[in-house]
Enzyme design. Structure first.
Site, PDB file in Angstrom:
ATOM      1  N   CYS A 275       0.844  -1.212   0.000  1.00 63.32           N
ATOM      2  CA  CYS A 275       0.000   0.000   0.000  1.00 63.32           C
ATOM      3  C   CYS A 275       0.869   1.249   0.000  1.00 63.32           C
ATOM      4  O   CYS A 275       0.904   2.016  -0.953  1.00 63.32           O
ATOM      5  CB  CYS A 275      -0.890   0.029   1.243  1.00 63.32           C
ATOM      6  SG  CYS A 275      -1.986  -1.338   1.405  1.00 63.32           S
TER       7      CYS A 275
HETATM    8  N1  SAJ Z   1       6.904   2.161   8.672  1.00 59.80           N
HETATM    9  C1  SAJ Z   1       7.937   2.922   9.191  1.00 59.80           C
HETATM   10  N2  SAJ Z   1       7.657   3.842  10.162  1.00 59.80           N
HETATM   11  C2  SAJ Z   1       6.377   4.019  10.629  1.00 59.80           C
HETATM   12  C3  SAJ Z   1       5.338   3.236  10.086  1.00 59.80           C
HETATM   13  C4  SAJ Z   1       5.620   2.312   9.113  1.00 59.80           C
HETATM   14  O1  SAJ Z   1       9.092   2.785   8.804  1.00 59.80           O
HETATM   15  O2  SAJ Z   1       6.185   4.858  11.517  1.00 59.80           O
HETATM   16  C5  SAJ Z   1       7.192   1.212   7.594  1.00 59.80           C
HETATM   17  C6  SAJ Z   1       6.847  -0.214   7.937  1.00 59.80           C
HETATM   18  O3  SAJ Z   1       7.944  -0.854   8.538  1.00 59.80           O
HETATM   19  C7  SAJ Z   1       6.518  -0.805   6.563  1.00 59.80           C
HETATM   20  C8  SAJ Z   1       5.926   0.365   5.803  1.00 59.80           C
HETATM   21  O4  SAJ Z   1       6.354   1.534   6.488  1.00 59.80           O
HETATM   22  O5  SAJ Z   1       7.695  -1.225   5.917  1.00 59.80           O
HETATM   23  C9  SAJ Z   1       4.403   0.341   5.743  1.00 59.80           C
HETATM   24  O6  SAJ Z   1       3.958   0.114   7.042  1.00 59.80           O
HETATM   25  P1  SAJ Z   1       2.411   0.401   7.491  1.00 59.80           P
HETATM   26  O7  SAJ Z   1       2.393   0.385   8.978  1.00 59.80           O
HETATM   27  O8  SAJ Z   1       1.900   1.589   6.817  1.00 59.80           O
HETATM   28  O9  SAJ Z   1       1.657  -0.918   7.055  1.00 59.80           O
HETATM   29  P2  SAJ Z   1       0.868  -1.298   5.749  1.00 59.80           P
HETATM   30  O10 SAJ Z   1       1.671  -1.161   4.523  1.00 59.80           O
HETATM   31  O11 SAJ Z   1       0.284  -2.626   6.058  1.00 59.80           O
HETATM   32  O12 SAJ Z   1      -0.281  -0.192   5.668  1.00 59.80           O
HETATM   33  C10 SAJ Z   1      -1.602  -0.552   5.954  1.00 59.80           C
HETATM   34  C11 SAJ Z   1      -2.451   0.514   5.313  1.00 59.80           C
HETATM   35  N3  SAJ Z   1      -3.831   0.129   5.350  1.00 59.80           N
HETATM   36  C12 SAJ Z   1      -4.612   0.424   4.281  1.00 59.80           C
HETATM   37  O13 SAJ Z   1      -4.202   0.973   3.282  1.00 59.80           O
HETATM   38  C13 SAJ Z   1      -6.034   0.021   4.383  1.00 59.80           C
HETATM   39  C14 SAJ Z   1      -2.267   1.820   6.060  1.00 59.80           C
HETATM   40  O14 SAJ Z   1      -3.237   2.779   5.590  1.00 59.80           O
HETATM   41  C15 SAJ Z   1      -2.461   1.634   7.539  1.00 59.80           C
HETATM   42  O15 SAJ Z   1      -2.291   2.879   8.207  1.00 59.80           O
HETATM   43  C16 SAJ Z   1      -1.430   0.642   8.030  1.00 59.80           C
HETATM   44  O16 SAJ Z   1      -1.728  -0.616   7.366  1.00 59.80           O
HETATM   45  C17 SAJ Z   1      -1.513   0.443   9.540  1.00 59.80           C
HETATM   46  O17 SAJ Z   1      -1.803   1.436  10.245  1.00 59.80           O
HETATM   47  O18 SAJ Z   1      -1.226  -0.682   9.971  1.00 59.80           O
END
Ligand code: SAJ
Length: 464
Positions: A275
């Site tokens: 995403c």
């Molecule tokens: N990450 C960081 N720092 C952060 C947060 C994430 O480095 O503060 C990295 C993670 O390690 C990963 C990437 O970013 O590699 C994405 O992480 P993510 O927490 O955004 O997880 P996703 O990709 O599963 O995003 C999903 C998304 N859900 C939908 O699109 C419906 C996102 O909108 C959500 O906010 C996220 O899950 C969530 O909150 O878990």
């Protein structure tokens, strides 16, 4: 109100409407279960025969859908699956939940959406509601899907209804799931939007109507662009802390004590997943066609994309401090999934960290309790594939010149790492909780302060 619309609304009210869900992945299957739970006969469509057979056998292939729940709805005859797209004609509602990846040049790949739209067009009849759920750029529903459906010569907003309603599924999230996450809905016409809301409010706890399909498309990409940009800011902060000689984790945790006007993001080894790294490029691509450069997205994407190389520099610097070269060093990568406690490797920065270290001549090992294998699938540019997750033993840790924490899975014995490894480069700040013998270098370069030092603020006695 037209007869078509009032008849549709009656079918919604008396639960005689039947619903088709195209794509039974992490979005479509949970949606199919919630639609069935709302009392509608639901027909899932997927190109994968194994998926279809599994669903019809009541066996879930999606972590957030229990086979017990699935088999109950299948047993009641409320839910079944098929590969036969001609059966879309049976459905009064059709939700399209297919992938929207980027191609190699980071441009939108709408091939799955287009294929689904053609299948719908061949089955389109009066009274149907069609909803696109796949994340995409503003304009897709009107400029790509509608022209295909128009080939049926039925009229949108009168004979059939077309909406965009973004999926907000967060796999593994046990608080926010399909039914209780507010659902944005926008129609190609106002009538479409109203019909879309009328149906989905039977399935979702909260509906969020917006002015159009384009607004709904933009809401979704904005949500994830917001996240991507703030992650990039956290990554830039880590690099600033390296120059300032500060521990970024203490700075982030202290900033996060601000009870308003702040949202915590943490630095890391880069951006993974299906995403966050992708969705912003849908928006920037669309805006380029309108001669508008989304500079924030471009810059933030660059910062995030550079993080694996930044991490590798940290490893090289840390080995150099011990008069060692990367070349010939034995390096263990701890955690390779794209984020904590999942088994998904898509766009994982760990793969780029491994590739770069291999390129410098290091001998790479990895340990990940969720990812037992890195397969040789022909497009993972790593040497020595397939790679298997190594057991996290004292002997393995003691044999390593460096350990790199890339993904901080919960069920890893970090105290063992702290006691048996000689050098740890920790990109997630997890080792702060586990003081031990190992020399730990944090993502902002310094040896990290133990968590106790950066612990939550001590409440000061009220000054009399
Ligand atoms: N990450 C960081 N720092 C952060 C947060 C994430 O480095 O503060 C990295 C993670 O390690 C990963 C990437 O970013 O590699 C994405 O992480 P993510 O927490 O955004 O997880 P996703 O990709 O599963 O995003 C999903 C998304 N859900 C939908 O699109 C419906 C996102 O909108 C959500 O906010 C996220 O899950 C969530 O909150 O878990």
């Amino acid at each position: 109100m037209s007869a078509v619309r009032s008849n549709f609304l009656h079918q919604v009210e008396d639960r005689t409407a039947s619903v088709g869900i195209i794509g039974l992945g992490y979005v479509g299957l949970p949606l199919a279960v919630e639609v069935a739970r709302s009392g509608y006969r639901t027909l899932g469509f997927d190109v994968n025969e194994q998926v279809v057979e599994g669903v019809n056998a009541g066996e879930s292939h999606i972590q957030d859908v229990s086979s017990q729940v699935l088999s109950a709805f299948v047993g009641e005859g409320l839910l079944q699956a098929t590969t036969d797209l001609s059966r879309l004609a049976e459905c009064d509602v059709i939700s399209i939940c297919v992938p929207t990846p980027l191609n190699k040049t980071k441009e939108p790949d709408l091939s799955y959406v287009v294929a689904a739209a053609h299948a719908v067009m061949h089955a389109l009849r009066r009274g149907q509601l069609v909803i696109l759920e796949s994340t995409t750029y503003p304009g897709t529903t009107r400029e790509v899907v509608l022209p295909i459906l128009d080939q049926s010569e039925l009229r949108v907003g009168e004979d059939f209804f077309l909406c965009f309603s973004p999926e907000r599924v967060d796999p593994g999230n046990h608080v926010w799931h399909t039914r209780n996450t507010p659902k944005v809905m926008g129609g190609i016409t106002p009538a479409c939007g109203e019909v879309g809301v009328a149906f989905y409010e039977k399935v979702f706890d909260t509906l969020v109507p917006v002015e159009s399909a384009e607004a709904a498309e933009l809401v979704k990409v904005y949500e994830n662009t917001f996240r991507m940009i703030n992650i990039a800011l956290a990554n830039e902060l880590a690099q600033a802390c390296e120059k300032l000689g500060l521990d970024v984790w203490g700075v982030v945790e202290a900033a996060a004590t601000k009870p308003f006007g702040f949202m915590k993001f943490t630095p890391g080894p880069g951006l993974g997943g299906h995403c966050i790294p992708l969705d912003p490029h849908y928006l920037s691509w669309k805006m380029r066609t309108l001669a508008f450069k989304t500079r924030m997205i471009e810059l933030a994407s660059e910062i995030n994309a550079e993080m694996p190389a930044y991490v590798v520099r940290k490893v090289a610097d840390a080995l150099n401090d011990e008069r060692k070269a990367v070349k010939g060093s034995r390096i263990l990568v701890l955690g390779i999934a794209y984020k904590r406690d999942i088994d998904d490797l898509r766009e994982s920065p760990a793969l780029e960290v491994i590739r770069l270290l291999q390129e410098k001549g290091a001998q790479l090992f990895y340990h990940d309790p969720f990812c037992p294998l890195i397969e040789d699938d022909g497009h993972t540019p790593l040497a020595g594939l397939p790679m298997h997750s190594a057991d996290l033993s004292d002997a393995l840790l003691q044999a390593m010149d460096a350990v790199v924490v890339v993904t901080d899975h919960t069920p890893v014995d970090y105290q063992r790492v702290a006691d048996s490894a000689r050098l740890v480069v920790d990109t997630r700040g997890v080792m702060r909780e586990y003081p031990g013998w190992a020399r730990v270098v944090g993502i902002s370069g310094q040896s990290q302060l133990p968590a106790a030092v950066a612990r939550a603020p001590v409440r000061l006695a009220a000054v009399k």
